[in-house]
Design an enzyme around this catalytic site. Sequence first.
Site, PDB file in Angstrom:
ATOM      1  N   HIS A 103      46.569  -1.418  61.645  1.00 57.34           N
ATOM      2  CA  HIS A 103      46.347  -0.611  60.443  1.00 57.34           C
ATOM      3  C   HIS A 103      47.441  -1.002  59.444  1.00 57.34           C
ATOM      4  O   HIS A 103      48.542  -1.385  59.848  1.00 57.34           O
ATOM      5  CB  HIS A 103      46.496   0.859  60.847  1.00 57.34           C
ATOM      6  CG  HIS A 103      46.146   1.854  59.795  1.00 57.34           C
ATOM      7  ND1 HIS A 103      46.985   2.147  58.750  1.00 57.34           N
ATOM      8  CD2 HIS A 103      45.058   2.630  59.638  1.00 57.34           C
ATOM      9  CE1 HIS A 103      46.413   3.078  57.991  1.00 57.34           C
ATOM     10  NE2 HIS A 103      45.250   3.388  58.505  1.00 57.34           N
ATOM     11  N   ASP A 129      51.800   1.971  68.169  1.00 58.75           N
ATOM     12  CA  ASP A 129      51.057   2.868  67.287  1.00 58.75           C
ATOM     13  C   ASP A 129      49.928   3.481  68.116  1.00 58.75           C
ATOM     14  O   ASP A 129      48.963   2.802  68.455  1.00 58.75           O
ATOM     15  CB  ASP A 129      50.500   2.076  66.097  1.00 58.75           C
ATOM     16  CG  ASP A 129      49.617   2.929  65.204  1.00 58.75           C
ATOM     17  OD1 ASP A 129      49.480   4.140  65.474  1.00 58.75           O
ATOM     18  OD2 ASP A 129      49.053   2.383  64.230  1.00 58.75           O
ATOM     19  N   GLN A 146      45.259   6.088  67.393  1.00 55.76           N
ATOM     20  CA  GLN A 146      43.866   6.145  67.851  1.00 55.76           C
ATOM     21  C   GLN A 146      43.798   6.320  69.361  1.00 55.76           C
ATOM     22  O   GLN A 146      42.718   6.207  69.945  1.00 55.76           O
ATOM     23  CB  GLN A 146      43.119   4.864  67.430  1.00 55.76           C
ATOM     24  CG  GLN A 146      43.057   4.628  65.939  1.00 55.76           C
ATOM     25  CD  GLN A 146      42.130   5.601  65.221  1.00 55.76           C
ATOM     26  OE1 GLN A 146      41.306   6.281  65.834  1.00 55.76           O
ATOM     27  NE2 GLN A 146      42.258   5.670  63.900  1.00 55.76           N
ATOM     28  N   LYS A 169      44.325  13.586  63.561  1.00 58.93           N
ATOM     29  CA  LYS A 169      43.225  12.918  64.266  1.00 58.93           C
ATOM     30  C   LYS A 169      42.988  13.537  65.641  1.00 58.93           C
ATOM     31  O   LYS A 169      42.078  13.153  66.356  1.00 58.93           O
ATOM     32  CB  LYS A 169      43.529  11.423  64.436  1.00 58.93           C
ATOM     33  CG  LYS A 169      43.593  10.641  63.121  1.00 58.93           C
ATOM     34  CD  LYS A 169      43.763   9.164  63.401  1.00 58.93           C
ATOM     35  CE  LYS A 169      44.324   8.390  62.227  1.00 58.93           C
ATOM     36  NZ  LYS A 169      43.424   8.283  61.079  1.00 58.93           N
ATOM     37  N   CYS A 179      41.624   0.343  56.051  1.00 61.07           N
ATOM     38  CA  CYS A 179      43.069   0.113  56.035  1.00 61.07           C
ATOM     39  C   CYS A 179      43.462  -0.951  57.051  1.00 61.07           C
ATOM     40  O   CYS A 179      44.565  -0.907  57.610  1.00 61.07           O
ATOM     41  CB  CYS A 179      43.872   1.387  56.291  1.00 61.07           C
ATOM     42  SG  CYS A 179      43.625   2.629  55.033  1.00 61.07           S
TER      43      CYS A 179
END
Lengths: 418, 147
Positions: free
Chosen positions: A133, A210, A213, A236, A376
């Site tokens: 991202h 990261d 997700q 999220k 993104c």
Amino acid sequence: MTQLPGLLDTEAIRKDFPLLDRQVHDGKKIVYLDNAATSQKPRQVLDALSAYYERHNANVHRGVHVLAEEATALYEGARDKVATFINAPSRNEVIFTKNASESLNLVANMLGWADEPYRVDHETEIVITEMEHHSNIVPWQLLSQRTGAKLKWFGLTDDGRLDLSTIDEVITDRTKVVSFTLVSNLLGTVNPVETIIRRAQEVGALVVIDASQAAPHMVLDVQALQADFVAFTGHKMCGPTGIGVLWGRQELLEDLPPFLGGGEMIETVSMHSSTYAPAPHKFEAGTPPIAQAVGLGAAVDYLSAIGMDKIAAHEHAITEYAVKRLLEVPDLKIIGPSTAEDRGATISFTLGDIHPHDVGQVLDEQGIAVRVGHHCARPVCLRYGIPATTRASFYLYSTPGEVDALVEGLEHVRNFFG
Amino acid sequence: MYQDVILDHYKHPHGRGLRDGDAEVHHVNPTCGDEITLRVRLDGTTIEDVSYEGQGCSISQASASVLNDLLVGKELGEAQRIQETFLELMQSKGQVEPDDAMEEVLEDAVAFAGVSKYPARVKCALLSWMAWKDATAKALSQEAKTA
């Protein structure tokens, strides 16, 4: 109704999410398939937010009145909940930020201002991947430009996986930090963490993950991951916007310098110099997002009560079904892994020559919310030679019926532009 | 939003393809990746040709086709009036119902009235028009320099 093994009781779960009852465009029930952008919020989180503001609102860590004590207990209680949720060895390793972008920028700036042995400078290298991202690309580009460090990255294979064939050339003795996503927000790919971490540890590089997700969708155990930093965002994972998390290993948080200065992050201040509070407060300058942290705590409680392993199984079943159904649509091409193995519940695709904006607009007219564009992650679109994709992303409340609605909707799109 | 006129222009674009021009510009819409390369050829104050190549959604592509229909052969002053009228319609947030006078000026372009209700799509419709305006200014300033 399609029944798949491993599904959650979505009928019960959906009753917790008021928005999922919403109708749009003259009475069409919303089919919300934009969960990789943000999730909907359960009543339990909304109630926690309003209860905080209605009964306990005060600033934290200051004042001796009862409200200040309650607000502090709620804010710090949320930290305990998050620490347990990610199996952190210590609650002091959980830093609250405003989102995953801020978490990643914070790490990059800690390293940019650090002394040896952590310092990133013109003699060192930073490694990322082509599937990141923008929030895990741009902070490292800035750090590279400001320090002279060389920025390197892993490319992608044709089927949407990391190309690790040259891992020993990409991660070298000069590598100071390796930062990569656990699950791609565009491709859905789940990355092989162990292989990358093993190589990073060989050369003594720090590892930043990261998990934006990943945290909403699977068991996230920072000790099992063996990374040095893990970043994710609250909105999220059923929490409110405006709250993110950076987890970091205690010794690193002790050694690395603060980035933002201000209230809350200090020990003593004189006009000449200051000393700093211990982590996590050292990295939380200013009044923090208190209500949002409380909301995230409620979200963590909600997800934990259902069980992250059960949520992962549900999404795997939905993904398997969605991949199969989508591949039945003529001219549809999945951008990313074309099976449900090692992939999350985010599926990007193109539909013949029809531009994703047009796909998204005609789906919207049928009440189906998807994301269109480059998500993104523009380098991924460049890699596969496409301007944009349509992306459907699922969550714990998604049903096989919603997959069917999407497939029907896409048939309608094809007829419309055919 | 998707009027038949728009879909017709999208499927059968008018004047597409790059031909000789006095000036060329390349415009992109960063939020969605729509792109257009557009050339303008002038004969004094008459627009001899507007040629273009691009990729993007039906709205952006159809809009470029309508622009070619409307502006080629026009005097610059009149073309500017058409462009301003189209801009006014697209910025109306769906509040302007095109009347006969507007339809006289905009012809097929009145079909875009519905697009003005969708803020995310207005830029798609305006992409080629902004590119035309930019290319024309560029052509005129080059002409001024060489004159």
